[in-house]
Design a protein around this motif. Structure first.
Motif, mmCIF file in Angstrom:
data_model
loop_
_atom_site.group_PDB
_atom_site.id
_atom_site.type_symbol
_atom_site.label_atom_id
_atom_site.label_comp_id
_atom_site.label_asym_id
_atom_site.label_seq_id
_atom_site.Cartn_x
_atom_site.Cartn_y
_atom_site.Cartn_z
ATOM 1 N N TYR A 121 -47.912 20.815 42.720
ATOM 2 C CA TYR A 121 -47.305 20.576 41.549
ATOM 3 C C TYR A 121 -47.958 19.703 40.451
ATOM 4 C CZ TYR A 121 -43.495 17.877 38.828
ATOM 5 O OH TYR A 121 -42.703 17.512 38.007
ATOM 6 N N THR A 122 -48.218 20.162 39.313
ATOM 7 C CA THR A 122 -48.495 19.399 38.055
ATOM 8 C C THR A 122 -47.559 19.654 36.992
ATOM 9 O OG1 THR A 122 -49.981 21.113 37.114
ATOM 10 C CG2 THR A 122 -50.948 19.664 38.637
ATOM 11 N N GLN A 123 -47.336 18.432 36.257
ATOM 12 C CA GLN A 123 -46.670 18.377 35.104
ATOM 13 C C GLN A 123 -47.222 17.835 33.996
ATOM 14 O OE1 GLN A 123 -45.264 15.424 33.714
ATOM 15 N NE2 GLN A 123 -43.368 16.053 32.946
ATOM 16 N N LYS A 124 -47.122 17.965 32.674
ATOM 17 C CA LYS A 124 -47.663 17.259 31.558
ATOM 18 C C LYS A 124 -46.559 17.666 30.416
ATOM 19 C CE LYS A 124 -50.716 21.083 29.883
ATOM 20 N NZ LYS A 124 -52.087 21.380 29.606
ATOM 21 N N THR A 125 -46.520 16.529 29.684
ATOM 22 C CA THR A 125 -45.532 16.512 28.329
ATOM 23 C C THR A 125 -46.347 16.189 27.243
ATOM 24 O OG1 THR A 125 -44.762 14.229 28.895
ATOM 25 C CG2 THR A 125 -43.512 16.343 29.818
ATOM 26 N N TRP A 126 -45.778 16.543 26.025
ATOM 27 C CA TRP A 126 -46.473 16.071 24.818
ATOM 28 C C TRP A 126 -45.381 16.157 23.706
ATOM 29 C CZ3 TRP A 126 -47.048 20.761 27.371
ATOM 30 C CH2 TRP A 126 -46.441 22.117 26.974
ATOM 31 N N LYS A 127 -45.874 15.234 22.661
ATOM 32 C CA LYS A 127 -44.903 15.197 21.461
ATOM 33 C C LYS A 127 -44.900 16.574 20.807
ATOM 34 C CE LYS A 127 -45.671 10.037 20.867
ATOM 35 N NZ LYS A 127 -46.132 9.243 19.903
ATOM 36 N N LEU A 128 -43.728 16.797 20.335
ATOM 37 C CA LEU A 128 -43.455 18.141 19.614
ATOM 38 C C LEU A 128 -43.985 18.086 18.321
ATOM 39 C CD1 LEU A 128 -39.789 19.027 20.772
ATOM 40 C CD2 LEU A 128 -42.055 20.148 21.592
ATOM 41 N N SER A 129 -43.816 16.955 17.755
ATOM 42 C CA SER A 129 -44.181 16.999 16.434
ATOM 43 C C SER A 129 -45.941 17.089 16.170
ATOM 44 C CB SER A 129 -43.979 15.556 15.624
ATOM 45 O OG SER A 129 -44.425 14.525 16.451
ATOM 46 N N SER A 130 -46.612 16.332 17.038
ATOM 47 C CA SER A 130 -48.149 16.267 17.064
ATOM 48 C C SER A 130 -48.894 16.724 18.058
ATOM 49 C CB SER A 130 -48.471 14.688 17.007
ATOM 50 O OG SER A 130 -48.189 13.894 18.157
ATOM 51 N N GLY A 131 -48.107 16.920 19.304
ATOM 52 C CA GLY A 131 -49.022 17.557 20.179
ATOM 53 C C GLY A 131 -49.605 16.627 21.239
ATOM 54 N N GLU A 132 -49.520 15.205 20.699
ATOM 55 C CA GLU A 132 -50.219 14.195 21.406
ATOM 56 C C GLU A 132 -49.692 13.981 22.896
ATOM 57 O OE1 GLU A 132 -50.121 9.157 21.257
ATOM 58 O OE2 GLU A 132 -49.519 10.415 19.445
ATOM 59 N N PRO A 133 -50.305 13.949 23.943
ATOM 60 C CA PRO A 133 -49.888 13.833 25.100
ATOM 61 C C PRO A 133 -49.157 12.595 25.401
ATOM 62 C CG PRO A 133 -52.376 14.230 25.381
ATOM 63 C CD PRO A 133 -52.029 13.896 24.015
ATOM 64 N N MET A 134 -48.139 12.880 26.235
ATOM 65 C CA MET A 134 -47.306 11.667 26.596
ATOM 66 C C MET A 134 -47.258 11.390 28.070
ATOM 67 S SD MET A 134 -43.818 12.961 24.488
ATOM 68 C CE MET A 134 -42.665 11.883 25.181
ATOM 69 N N HIS A 135 -47.052 12.271 29.122
ATOM 70 C CA HIS A 135 -46.994 11.995 30.310
ATOM 71 C C HIS A 135 -47.429 12.958 31.289
ATOM 72 C CE1 HIS A 135 -44.660 10.041 33.930
ATOM 73 N NE2 HIS A 135 -44.468 11.552 34.377
ATOM 74 N N GLY A 136 -47.827 12.636 32.372
ATOM 75 C CA GLY A 136 -48.527 13.449 33.522
ATOM 76 C C GLY A 136 -48.053 13.271 34.719
ATOM 77 N N GLU A 137 -48.134 14.004 35.696
ATOM 78 C CA GLU A 137 -47.557 13.693 37.370
ATOM 79 C C GLU A 137 -48.296 14.693 37.997
ATOM 80 O OE1 GLU A 137 -43.609 12.574 36.673
ATOM 81 O OE2 GLU A 137 -43.044 14.538 37.663
ATOM 82 N N SER A 138 -48.489 14.541 39.139
ATOM 83 C CA SER A 138 -48.865 15.601 40.028
ATOM 84 C C SER A 138 -48.318 15.326 41.543
ATOM 85 C CB SER A 138 -50.449 15.814 40.061
ATOM 86 O OG SER A 138 -50.950 14.752 40.389
ATOM 87 N N GLY A 139 -48.324 16.308 42.499
ATOM 88 C CA GLY A 139 -48.043 15.936 43.744
ATOM 89 C C GLY A 139 -47.979 17.222 44.513
ATOM 90 N N TYR A 140 -47.176 17.017 45.574
ATOM 91 C CA TYR A 140 -47.039 18.130 46.518
ATOM 92 C C TYR A 140 -45.636 18.190 47.064
ATOM 93 C CZ TYR A 140 -52.038 17.982 46.649
ATOM 94 O OH TYR A 140 -53.515 17.937 46.384
ATOM 95 N N TRP A 141 -45.170 19.339 47.152
ATOM 96 C CA TRP A 141 -43.835 19.714 47.798
ATOM 97 C C TRP A 141 -44.030 20.361 49.160
ATOM 98 C CZ3 TRP A 141 -39.517 21.294 43.601
ATOM 99 C CH2 TRP A 141 -40.085 20.613 42.569
ATOM 100 N N ARG A 142 -43.194 19.984 50.163
ATOM 101 C CA ARG A 142 -43.423 20.433 51.427
ATOM 102 C C ARG A 142 -41.999 21.015 51.978
ATOM 103 N NH1 ARG A 142 -45.894 17.499 56.593
ATOM 104 N NH2 ARG A 142 -43.917 16.114 56.340
ATOM 105 N N PRO A 143 -41.832 22.041 51.750
ATOM 106 C CA PRO A 143 -40.408 22.638 52.260
ATOM 107 C C PRO A 143 -40.465 22.842 53.671
ATOM 108 C CG PRO A 143 -41.676 24.532 50.970
ATOM 109 C CD PRO A 143 -42.522 23.504 51.017
#
Length: 168
Positions: free
Chosen positions: A64-86
């Motif tokens: 799992y990876t996630q990234k977010t950015w500001k809608l107005s500028s495209g500037e990165p805001m946050h990120g995270e990664s990990g593993y999901w084990r069902p």
């Protein structure tokens, strides 16, 4: 005559999805959309987001990876990664490392029939203020919606993030 030029192209079979991952295979791939955030101690905000769920053949885990950015500028805001084990009994374990140094260990459940995943933090590490995080995911008509709730030292469990994403 070069033997390699005349050898047939090898036949490859599609990757095998581990049986534990199969009920959540609808998540696999890239999802993109927009979300909104807020909390009693911060100003409300909007963001763009991309989630990527991957699977290594024959392994009982989803990357799992996630990234977010500001809608107005495209500037990165946050990120995270990990593993999901069902697990076959409908439970799952999740570990997530965030770009701000916070680490989550979560446990939860999933429902293949309803395409719903519920997660609750068992431990939030390296966080002086965050005490609890809950995440809820649901896929309806091909759209992934999620909500995140958070509790801190001074604020009880409150809505924090919500987003709607479409699969690319």
């Amino acid at each position: 005559m070069d033997a390699e030029k005349n050898s047939p192209t090898p036949v490859t079979s599609p990757p095998v999805i581990h049986p534990a991952v199969a009920p959540l295979s609808f998540l696999l791939g890239t999802w993109r959309g927009q979300g909104e955030g807020g909390f009693p101690t911060i100003h409300s905000f909007s963001y763009g987001e991309e989630l990527f769920f991957s699977h290594s053949p024959n392994k009982p885990v989803i990357g799992y990876t996630q990234k977010t950015w500001k809608l107005s500028s495209g500037e990165p805001m946050h990120g995270e990664s990990g593993y999901w084990r069902p697990k076959p009994d409908g439970t799952m374990e999740v570990v997530i490392a965030q770009s701000n140094g916070l680490v989550e260990v979560q446990k939860g459940t999933y429902s293949f029939e309803e395409n719903v995943i519920q997660l609750q933090s068992e431990m939030v590490g390296n966080a002086s203020k965050v005490k609890e995080i809950r995440r809820s995911f649901k896929v309806v008509d091909g759209v992934l919606c999620y909500e995140v709730q958070m509790a801190t030292n001074t604020v009880s469990l409150q809505p924090h993030l919500k987003a709607t994403l479409k699969k690319l």
